[in-house]
Design a protein around this motif. Sequence first.
Motif, mmCIF file in Angstrom:
data_model
loop_
_atom_site.group_PDB
_atom_site.id
_atom_site.type_symbol
_atom_site.label_atom_id
_atom_site.label_comp_id
_atom_site.label_asym_id
_atom_site.label_seq_id
_atom_site.Cartn_x
_atom_site.Cartn_y
_atom_site.Cartn_z
ATOM 1 N N THR A 140 0.743 -1.366 0.072
ATOM 2 C CA THR A 140 -0.108 0.185 0.168
ATOM 3 C C THR A 140 0.947 1.166 0.122
ATOM 4 O OG1 THR A 140 -1.618 -1.214 1.268
ATOM 5 C CG2 THR A 140 -1.908 1.268 1.305
ATOM 6 N N ASP A 141 1.944 1.357 0.842
ATOM 7 C CA ASP A 141 2.723 2.595 0.796
ATOM 8 C C ASP A 141 3.573 2.626 -0.253
ATOM 9 O OD1 ASP A 141 1.944 3.254 3.397
ATOM 10 O OD2 ASP A 141 3.468 2.260 4.633
ATOM 11 N N LYS A 143 2.817 1.860 -3.456
ATOM 12 C CA LYS A 143 1.750 2.254 -4.184
ATOM 13 C C LYS A 143 1.608 3.774 -3.847
ATOM 14 C CE LYS A 143 -1.519 1.752 -7.772
ATOM 15 N NZ LYS A 143 -1.025 2.854 -8.868
#
Length: 183
Positions: A140-141, A143
């Motif tokens: 997530t980070d 991206k």
Amino acid sequence: MPDEVTGSTARVLIIYDTRYGSTKTIAEWIAEGAASRGHADVAVQNVAEADPRGFDLIVIGSPIYEEHPLPSVMNFLAANRDRLSDKDVALFVVCVDYGTVSKEELVHRYLADLQTRAAGRVRAIEVFGGYLDVDKLSDTDRKLIEDFAKLMGHRLRKSTNLIDRARANSEHKLLTSWSQLSC
């Protein structure tokens, strides 16, 4: 920093939260530098376990994610508003924008929210460079950072290291500007 009236040493609590370690590292280096100079009795605690009672100066640090300090640090300030109201406070953030944007802009952009929520008397603020290793980021980070870099027109480097031990060790502005006012 012995108190001139009582002879006791000032107690400093450095509170931090971190996602990948750079803010914890900076907090420990600030404490190390202060302790080596005999400025104060210094404790370092994660925001989840921190209790500001019994300390003279509270130093609070957060990394910057998605252009903001971590919610845990903001929540700590809100939850401890009464406990901090009679304390001296110093604030710092750790970000990889350090050096690419003026310090004044970084202070305005990243520390304004913290300053607003810090119920104590904010005596000092500082911005430190951090580090970023794309391979260590959560999916997530990674991206989010890739999308942000693309939006800003930057090429994302595999690794960025702006962390500076000597600067953190000698960052006495967070402590000495307070000690000069307190004595």
